[in-house]
Design an enzyme around this catalytic site. Structure first.
Site, short mmCIF file in Angstrom:
data_model
loop_
_atom_site.label_atom_id
_atom_site.label_comp_id
_atom_site.label_asym_id
_atom_site.label_seq_id
_atom_site.Cartn_x
_atom_site.Cartn_y
_atom_site.Cartn_z
CE LYS A 179 21.72 -96.76 28.33
NZ LYS A 179 21.86 -98.40 28.50
CB CYS A 182 28.28 -85.75 21.68
SG CYS A 182 29.26 -86.05 20.44
NE ARG A 202 23.86 -87.16 25.16
CZ ARG A 202 22.75 -87.26 24.67
NH1 ARG A 202 21.76 -88.07 25.47
NH2 ARG A 202 22.16 -87.13 23.71
CD GLU A 218 20.01 -107.82 25.36
OE1 GLU A 218 20.02 -107.48 24.03
OE2 GLU A 218 20.31 -107.11 26.26
CD GLU A 276 26.16 -103.89 24.71
OE1 GLU A 276 26.23 -103.01 23.87
OE2 GLU A 276 25.08 -104.65 25.19
CG ASN A 295 24.26 -84.68 20.75
OD1 ASN A 295 23.30 -84.90 21.38
ND2 ASN A 295 24.76 -85.46 20.10
N GLY A 296 25.37 -83.74 17.50
CA GLY A 296 24.68 -84.09 16.13
C GLY A 296 25.51 -84.08 15.19
CE LYS A 312 23.50 -106.15 27.06
NZ LYS A 312 22.33 -105.58 26.59
CG HIS A 314 20.30 -125.48 8.69
ND1 HIS A 314 19.94 -126.59 7.60
CD2 HIS A 314 19.20 -125.48 9.49
CE1 HIS A 314 18.80 -126.98 7.97
NE2 HIS A 314 18.40 -126.54 9.13
CD1 TRP A 361 30.67 -92.85 21.27
CD2 TRP A 361 29.84 -92.04 19.15
NE1 TRP A 361 30.59 -93.88 20.29
CE2 TRP A 361 30.28 -93.48 19.08
CE3 TRP A 361 29.40 -91.49 17.81
CZ2 TRP A 361 29.83 -94.38 17.81
CZ3 TRP A 361 29.05 -92.16 16.89
CH2 TRP A 361 29.47 -93.59 16.93
#
Ligand code: F6R
Length: 615
Positions: free
Chosen positions: A610, A2, A27, A488, A495, A101-102, A492, A511, A75
């Protein structure tokens, strides 16, 4: 998660707020909304599900006048992303509007009390509880908005950055923060507030970073005041100069922020290294280490805490510190560390890694580590963010604002700083030979050129990405320093393209995951000419002999792999410890082009944000 933005001044607030929301859209982009007080003293609220562009269509059909307003991009946490749950939320009487925001953790208890007093709720959000509580207190105690906000916040558990305005008072805005970021921009006769400085930089470079448990009082034509939430005592006002530039927040001719951020890595790494390698590549200077020599000398253990991509950088950091400093190192997900009852004392160093500096779990992890007596060192990108302000010392990566939601230049900046940090500790403790130090520092100094070279694979990777349009699953394999690179690379791809991808240590594949391999599951294998190259060759053979296609990332000039792998992408030579930085370039490009081929929005992938300021 947010983003909030607010304006109080003499200009029309609407345009400033919309532009601000666009900057903060990274955000969250589930819904957006704006509340404005017009010159007739009326509160106009416009909201819409989805992106800020949807909000613009809705708002432009209504009244967007007024020189004071607040806005929000969401968000979703409590309640699905729809118009009703969108912020700003307005109190029952329609007099008070609030953006948040929170997360208000005790919202259910507060909601019940308010419902018992006749309050009705329209949304499923925790935020609506806060605005109703403020109104309830204001009406029952006949107090000012400031006192009502303060009294309400004293009852709230959780995290918040809020901005509140009231219909009766178009000359005042109240803001507050606890564990969610909030910046106040000080202009000439106007004041801006935002979750970060990006919406503010067009108007002023003077900012105040609100601290936790502080309330900011913004009044027309008056200097900003800040008071303590608990004591109501005025806090010292510390106006800081921003070093951001507007150009850093634009796409600069690229189709997307992500592509721009991939291609600007030569210059971001140059910024990251600037002034840190001295004396003809024989010495590294990190002031955070120099100023705390004793703590680094007596350290018996280092624990790296981070989330997501930053956690992958931490895994590389572990190798670097172990190899160069011979100190035992652990790597923890911040979310596990904070609830894992960590055993720490004053001989422990905890290093947090975070691009945003606002990740809730990482912040909580370092707060816990400090309580337990550890020395906390931060590796961060955003200057002045909550994490660097809660550490004992640290190093900024200085790669500039990263706007694409998928991290690229921050990852290479983090690994670069972790390399400098490991070398700096090793130099201090005398655990590295001067020739070795010189070799790595020289390669680091050449890194921007090496990355320019690595980026030349762009057309080849673009072509390759089309071949894999069919794939629903990918395996990424690497060993040693490049096992985290494999993780990584897989993250990428996941997402931004929504293709399932797994990163695995190449030797572990046999394995279990080897059972998945068939002609429909390609493997990307990171195989530079390093100390484990001979070992990884046999892992490549194992995939090939089960019908899997292999894309191998190899060092420049490696002909042998051409005979085994289906496709080879060459990267420039580098010392083994720097290969993760170089090898991540083709992996970023591969994920990027596969996602673009699939028509995905790479800068704003679904469900992600983000800055993850919730647990
Ligand atoms: C992935 C990504 C995330 C972040 C994670 C931690 O591309 O960006 O996994 O790395 O959310 O964020 P920071 O580094 O801001 O603490």
């Amino acid at each position: 998660m947010c983003g909030i933005v607010g304006y109080l001044g003499s200009k029309g607030a609407y345009e400033i707020l919309i532009q601000g929301l666009k900057r903060l859209e990274y955000r969250g982009y589930d819904s957006a909304g704006v509340a404005l007080l017009d010159c007739d003293g009326k509160l106009n609220v416009h909201k819409s599900q989805g992106k800020v562009s949807n909000l613009e269509k809705v708002a432009q059909a209504g009244n967007t006048n007024g020189s004071v307003g607040i806005a929000h991009t969401r968000w979703a946490t409590h309640g699905e992303p729809n118009d009703i749950n969108a912020h700003p939320h307005v109190s029952q009487s329609g007099m008070i509007a609030l953006v948040h925001n929170g997360t208000i953790e005790n919202y259910a208890v507060l909601k019940k009390v308010l419902m018992d007093h006749g309050y009705e709720f329209k949304s499923e959000t925790d935020t609506e509880v806060l605005v109703q509580l403020i109104e309830y207190i204001k009406l029952t105690s006949s107090c000012s908005l400031l006192d009502a906000v303060r009294a309400a916040l004293l009852q709230v558990e959780g995290a918040y950055a809020i901005a509140v305005i009231e219909q009766n008072d178009p000359d005042t805005m109240i803001v507050a923060r606890k564990s969610s970021p909030l910046v106040i921009g000080v202009g000439d006769g106007e004041t801006f507030i935002a979750s970060d400085a990006t919406p503010i930089i067009d108007y002023t470079d003077e900012v105040i970073y609100l601290n936790d448990n502080e309330i900011g009082i913004i009044r027309r034509n008056e200097p900003v005041q800040v008071i303590s939430l608990e004591s109501k005592e005025p806090s010292a006002i510390n106006i800081q100069k921003l070093k951001l530039s507007v150009a850093q927040l634009e796409k600069g001719g690229y189709d997307t922020f992500m592509l721009k951020e991939i291609f600007e890595q030569p210059s971001t790494l140059r910024d990251c290294l600037r002034g840190r390698i001295v004396d003809n590549c024989s010495r590294v200077v990190l002031s955070g280490v120099e100023l705390n020599k004793e703590r680094f000398m007596k350290a018996e253990r280092i624990t790296l805490v981070a989330c997501g991509t930053s956690w992958h950088a931490a895994l590389i950091g572990k190798r670097l510190i172990q190899d160069f400093c011979q100190i035992p190192v652990e790597v923890e997900y911040a979310s596990e560390f904070r609830y894992g009852n960590p055993v720490l004392n004053d001989k422990d160093i905890v290093i947090s890694i975070s691009q945003s500096g606002e990740t809730a779990d990482t912040l909580a992890a370092i707060q816990l580590a400090r309580q337990k007596g550890a020395f906390v060192y931060g590796v961060c990108n955003v200057v002045g963010a909550s994490i660097p302000r809660n550490t004992d010392s640290g190093t900024y990566i200085h790669v500039g604002p990263e706007i694409g939601v998928a991290s690229t230049k921050a990852f290479t900046g983090q690994v670069t700083v972790l390399t400098l940090l490991a070398l700096s500790i090793a130099q201090l403790r005398g655990t590295i030979r001067p020739e070795k130090l010189h070799e790595i520092l020289s390669a680091l100094e050449r890194l921007p050129e090496t990355i320019t070279e690595a980026l030349k694979v762009d057309p080849e990777v673009k072509k390759l990405s089309r071949i894999f349009a069919y794939a629903h699953n990918f395996l990424y394999l690497g060993r040693g320093y490049n096992y985290p690179t494999a993780l990584e690379g897989a993250l990428k791809l996941k997402e931004i393209s929504y293709i399932h991808a797994e990163g695995y240590p190449a030797a572990e594949m046999k394995h279990g995951p080897i059972a998945l391999i068939d002609h429909e599951m390609p493997s990307v294998i990171i195989a530079p000419s390093d100390s484990l190259y001979d070992k990884i060759i046999s892992n490549v053979q194992q995939v090939k002999s089960r019908g899997g296609a292999v894309v191998a990332i190899v060092s420049h000039g490696n002909q042998a792999m051409n005979d085994i792998a289906d496709f080879c992408i060459e990267i420039p030579e580098a010392p083994e410890c720097l290969t993760p930085i170089v090898a991540s370039i083709p992996l970023q490009l591969l994920a990027y082009y596969i996602a673009v081929n699939k028509g995905k929005n790479v800068d704003q992938p679904r469900n992600l944000a983000k800055s993850v300021t919730v647990e």
